[in-house]
Design a protein around this motif. Structure first.
Motif, PDB file in Angstrom:
ATOM      1  N   ALA A 190       0.846  -1.206   0.000  1.00 52.72           N
ATOM      2  CA  ALA A 190       0.000   0.000   0.000  1.00 52.72           C
ATOM      3  C   ALA A 190       0.876   1.248   0.000  1.00 52.72           C
ATOM      4  CB  ALA A 190      -0.923  -0.015   1.213  1.00 52.72           C
ATOM      5  N   VAL A 191       1.925   1.236   0.823  1.00 49.58           N
ATOM      6  CA  VAL A 191       2.796   2.412   0.910  1.00 49.58           C
ATOM      7  C   VAL A 191       3.526   2.622  -0.415  1.00 49.58           C
ATOM      8  CG1 VAL A 191       4.948   3.240   1.965  1.00 49.58           C
ATOM      9  CG2 VAL A 191       3.078   2.447   3.393  1.00 49.58           C
ATOM     10  N   ARG A 192       4.053   1.539  -0.967  1.00 42.99           N
ATOM     11  CA  ARG A 192       4.806   1.683  -2.224  1.00 42.99           C
ATOM     12  C   ARG A 192       3.915   2.114  -3.378  1.00 42.99           C
ATOM     13  NH1 ARG A 192       8.568  -2.823  -4.554  1.00 42.99           N
ATOM     14  NH2 ARG A 192       8.767  -1.162  -6.079  1.00 42.99           N
ATOM     15  N   PHE A 193       2.763   1.468  -3.506  1.00 44.17           N
ATOM     16  CA  PHE A 193       1.991   1.666  -4.726  1.00 44.17           C
ATOM     17  C   PHE A 193       0.740   2.520  -4.529  1.00 44.17           C
ATOM     18  CE2 PHE A 193       4.020  -2.657  -5.298  1.00 44.17           C
ATOM     19  CZ  PHE A 193       5.107  -2.134  -5.977  1.00 44.17           C
ATOM     20  N   GLY A 194       0.505   2.978  -3.296  1.00 41.49           N
ATOM     21  CA  GLY A 194      -0.660   3.831  -3.052  1.00 41.49           C
ATOM     22  C   GLY A 194      -0.277   5.276  -2.783  1.00 41.49           C
ATOM     23  N   ASN A 195       1.008   5.598  -2.850  1.00 43.46           N
ATOM     24  CA  ASN A 195       1.474   6.968  -2.589  1.00 43.46           C
ATOM     25  C   ASN A 195       2.382   7.414  -3.729  1.00 43.46           C
ATOM     26  OD1 ASN A 195       0.706   7.528   0.374  1.00 43.46           O
ATOM     27  ND2 ASN A 195       1.665   5.511   0.472  1.00 43.46           N
ATOM     28  N   GLU A 199       7.559   5.818  -4.490  1.00 46.98           N
ATOM     29  CA  GLU A 199       7.975   5.062  -5.666  1.00 46.98           C
ATOM     30  C   GLU A 199       9.045   5.765  -6.515  1.00 46.98           C
ATOM     31  OE1 GLU A 199       7.468   2.058  -5.525  1.00 46.98           O
ATOM     32  OE2 GLU A 199       8.312   1.537  -7.470  1.00 46.98           O
ATOM     33  N   PRO A 200       8.968   7.104  -6.674  1.00 50.02           N
ATOM     34  CA  PRO A 200      10.023   7.749  -7.479  1.00 50.02           C
ATOM     35  C   PRO A 200      11.421   7.608  -6.867  1.00 50.02           C
ATOM     36  CG  PRO A 200       8.150   9.210  -7.183  1.00 50.02           C
ATOM     37  CD  PRO A 200       7.924   8.052  -6.275  1.00 50.02           C
ATOM     38  N   HIS A 205      19.081   5.263  -7.650  1.00 54.98           N
ATOM     39  CA  HIS A 205      19.471   6.676  -7.600  1.00 54.98           C
ATOM     40  C   HIS A 205      19.361   7.226  -6.176  1.00 54.98           C
ATOM     41  CE1 HIS A 205      19.693   6.859 -11.906  1.00 54.98           C
ATOM     42  NE2 HIS A 205      18.491   6.348 -11.992  1.00 54.98           N
ATOM     43  N   TYR A 206      18.418   6.716  -5.424  1.00 53.36           N
ATOM     44  CA  TYR A 206      18.148   7.294  -4.111  1.00 53.36           C
ATOM     45  C   TYR A 206      18.358   6.338  -2.942  1.00 53.36           C
ATOM     46  CZ  TYR A 206      16.222  11.047  -6.847  1.00 53.36           C
ATOM     47  OH  TYR A 206      16.091  12.070  -7.740  1.00 53.36           O
ATOM     48  N   VAL A 207      18.335   5.035  -3.219  1.00 57.23           N
ATOM     49  CA  VAL A 207      18.467   4.078  -2.110  1.00 57.23           C
ATOM     50  C   VAL A 207      19.919   3.637  -2.005  1.00 57.23           C
ATOM     51  CG1 VAL A 207      17.790   1.811  -1.242  1.00 57.23           C
ATOM     52  CG2 VAL A 207      16.076   3.296  -2.314  1.00 57.23           C
ATOM     53  N   ASP A 208      20.469   3.772  -0.781  1.00 51.72           N
ATOM     54  CA  ASP A 208      21.850   3.341  -0.552  1.00 51.72           C
ATOM     55  C   ASP A 208      21.911   1.818  -0.403  1.00 51.72           C
ATOM     56  OD1 ASP A 208      24.724   4.000   0.313  1.00 51.72           O
ATOM     57  OD2 ASP A 208      23.976   2.717   1.931  1.00 51.72           O
ATOM     58  N   HIS A 209      21.050   1.303   0.480  1.00 54.11           N
ATOM     59  CA  HIS A 209      20.988  -0.149   0.654  1.00 54.11           C
ATOM     60  C   HIS A 209      19.712  -0.504   1.404  1.00 54.11           C
ATOM     61  CE1 HIS A 209      22.553   0.904   4.695  1.00 54.11           C
ATOM     62  NE2 HIS A 209      22.058  -0.242   5.070  1.00 54.11           N
ATOM     63  N   MET A 250      10.149  -5.604  -5.954  1.00 52.71           N
ATOM     64  CA  MET A 250       9.478  -5.878  -7.237  1.00 52.71           C
ATOM     65  C   MET A 250       9.039  -4.596  -7.948  1.00 52.71           C
ATOM     66  SD  MET A 250       5.801  -7.357  -6.047  1.00 52.71           S
ATOM     67  CE  MET A 250       4.518  -6.291  -5.398  1.00 52.71           C
ATOM     68  N   GLU A 251       8.860  -4.746  -9.253  1.00 49.61           N
ATOM     69  CA  GLU A 251       8.291  -3.653 -10.052  1.00 49.61           C
ATOM     70  C   GLU A 251       6.807  -3.538  -9.717  1.00 49.61           C
ATOM     71  OE1 GLU A 251      10.065  -1.670 -12.140  1.00 49.61           O
ATOM     72  OE2 GLU A 251      11.754  -2.755 -11.306  1.00 49.61           O
ATOM     73  N   PRO A 252       6.203  -2.382  -9.948  1.00 44.55           N
ATOM     74  CA  PRO A 252       4.763  -2.272  -9.695  1.00 44.55           C
ATOM     75  C   PRO A 252       3.989  -3.220 -10.624  1.00 44.55           C
ATOM     76  CG  PRO A 252       5.730  -0.118 -10.129  1.00 44.55           C
ATOM     77  CD  PRO A 252       6.790  -1.125 -10.432  1.00 44.55           C
TER      78      PRO A 252
END
Ligand code: NAD
Length: 484
Positions: A190-195, A199-200, A205-209, A250-252
């Motif tokens: 829900a957090v990943r795909f409902g906001n 997701e961007p 580019h933005y996640v270190d680990h 996973m991808e959306p």
């Protein structure tokens, strides 16, 4: 806020192994909770099927005792308990012989959902599947639920899949991984795909680990002999941690449907790179004042089986290339914690000088304890004294945010059983996913067996072996503290 419970269709649920530990601890108390929540129709029936000779009344007593021992607050509803018990029946059955099968066939109703929970050893799955057909109990719409362990390597998992496929279609088979039934795990989607917020940023580019920790305080105790043939990799990583990794990476999917979600998870597993030996740390807990060592628990003084494993792995795709995923799980650790943590990168440029550069956004998703999420954000420390920055959590602990409704949240098993009745496979593992997970796991296990790798000893009640800390330190990173 009022929770919305949508009742399921009328059903007959047969629990093979209905007198066993899992049935008594999880399945039956869970069903009772759903009954009290008015999700189960009053006409639905639960039929225990196991080896012991007992009549219906004796089985009702067994279930009453199980609910008294393992149930939650709802067991105070004694009137409700009596109505629930009246929906139970029992048949003594031999999975490997013909005893009881005609009786079971006579108990089943037409025109209701029929589900069969295989809460027995996997060696009996084939016998059960075959007899369900031979005695004309299962139909093309019936569902079967199978438990972990789903094989101990790729070959045995393929054999199990083939056994089930001989009698049931894939859309009738529900492979349980109870981690997928946890509220927070679904919330992750829900957090990943409902906001739009996350997701961007959800990429290299933005996640270190990313870290995934499943730490337990218990040892292998009474099940040491069984566990010693399995170890943390087979018991936890191949299934539970792998599923969490899939959902985070996973991808959306194009829609929140069973095959759309499972197709995306499968792609993640298939994109996992092989792991170099120096990116795997295995451990065994030592004895302390609170308990024996792993080897004593396993009654195997020369055991090479791991009660702890930490792995640094990579996913070879555009989104995640260059982002390490650190996984660890172990027994007899400091606290009981299951947590996924997304550590974002440092600021590209800080206008606050060195101070600004040392703060990071960290999103942590806690499966237990206190299910919820928090997002660490950097703000100005209040008060005079100039522009000093501090990190504060934006805390989304469900119990705080949702009040009493959070307490009503269904436990993982309950939710998954209701999904079986609803015919929703989204939160169950597909056969090809399980096989792909073993295909990644097998060479790692074969590698350390060929190297005669000896697990490192770690102090019970600790964070695991020193080498696991080094796995991170070498990369100038550190594990999150394991605090319950
Ligand atoms: P258990 O030994 O406590 O119970 C086994 C059940 O199977 C009993 O009801 C027994 O009567 C029945 N049974 C055994 N042989 C039979 C036969 N020939 N015919 C008919 N019934 C037979 O086992 P459990 O701990 O409840 O585990 C059941 C399954 O669930 C196993 O596959 C286990 O790996 C899995 N599992 C258990 C747990 C747990 O917490 N107990 C957790 C995850 C998965």
């Amino acid at each position: 806020m009022v929770s919305r419970v949508i009742p399921v269709e009328d059903f007959d649920l047969v629990i093979f192994g209905g007198t066993g530990d899992l049935a008594r601890r999880k399945i039956l108390p869970g069903l009772f909770r759903r009954f009290i929540a008015e999700q189960m129709p009053a006409t639905s029936r639960i039929i225990g099927a196991a080896r012991a000779d007992m009549d219906r009344a004796a089985y009702q007593t067994l279930v009453r005792d199980a609910i008294a021992e393992f149930g939650g607050d709802e067991k105070e509803d004694t009137a409700g308990l009596e109505v629930f018990l009246a929906q139970l029946d029992y048949v003594a059955i031999d999975a490997m012989g013909d005893k009881g099968w005609d009786t079971l066939a006579g108990m089943m109703r037409d025109n209701v959902v029929k589900a069969f929970y295989f809460s027995v050893a996997p060696s009996l799955f084939g016998d059960l599947a075959e007899r369900l057909h031979r005695f004309k109990i299962a139909t093309a719409e019936s569902r079967i639920v199978v438990e972990k362990p789903f094989g101990r390597d790729l070959e045995s998992a393929k054999a199990l899949n083939a056994t089930l496929a001989a009698h049931f279609n894939e859309d009738q088979i529900y492979r349980i991984d109870h981690y997928l039934g946890k509220e927070t795990v679904q919330n992750l989607m829900a957090v990943r795909f409902g906001n739009v917020l996350f997701e961007p940023l959800w990429n290299n580019h933005y996640v270190d680990h990313i870290q995934i920790t499943v730490a337990e305080t218990v040892g292998v105790g009474g099940r040491g002999a069984y566990y010693d043939k399995s170890g943390a990799m087979r018991d936890m990583v191949q299934n539970h941690l792998m599923q969490l990794l899939c959902l985070i990476a996973m991808e959306p999917p194009s829609q929140f449907g069973a095959d759309a979600v499972r197709d995306e998870k499968l792609k993640v597993i298939r994109a996992l790179e092989p792991v170099a030996p120096h990116h795997i740390v295995r451990g065994q807990y030592d004895a302390n004042a609170d308990g024996p060592s792993y080897r004593e628990d396993a009654s195997n003084p020369k055991s090479f089986t791991e009660s702890f494993v930490a792995i640094k792995c990579h996913i070879a795709n555009w989104r995640w290339t260059g982002v390490p995923f650190y996984l660890r799980t172990g027994k007899r650790m400091k606290s009981r914690v299951s947590e996924i943590t997304v550590v974002f990168k440092d600021l590209g440029h800080s206008i606050f000088g060195d101070d600004g550069a040392t703060h990071r956004n960290i999103l942590s998703i806690r499966l237990q304890p206190n299910e919820g999420m928090d997002l660490q954000v950097t703000i100005k420390e209040p008060g005079p004294g100039g522009m000093r920055l501090i990190d504060v959590p934006l805390d989304m602990t469900f119990a705080d945010a949702l009040g009493d409704d959070a307490a009503d949240v269904a436990d993982a098993y309950e939710r998954l059983i209701m999904d079986v009745i609803r015919g929703n496979q989204t939160l169950f593992m597909r056969g090809d996913e399980v096989e792909a997970a073993w295909a990644w796991t097998d060479p790692l296990i074969a590698g350390w067996e060929a190297r005669h790798d000896v697990p490192k000893t770690y102090d019970a009640g600790s964070n695991g072996p020193e080498d696991a800390l080094l796995l991170m330190h070498r990369d100038n990173r550190k594990w999150r503290d394991i605090k319950g």
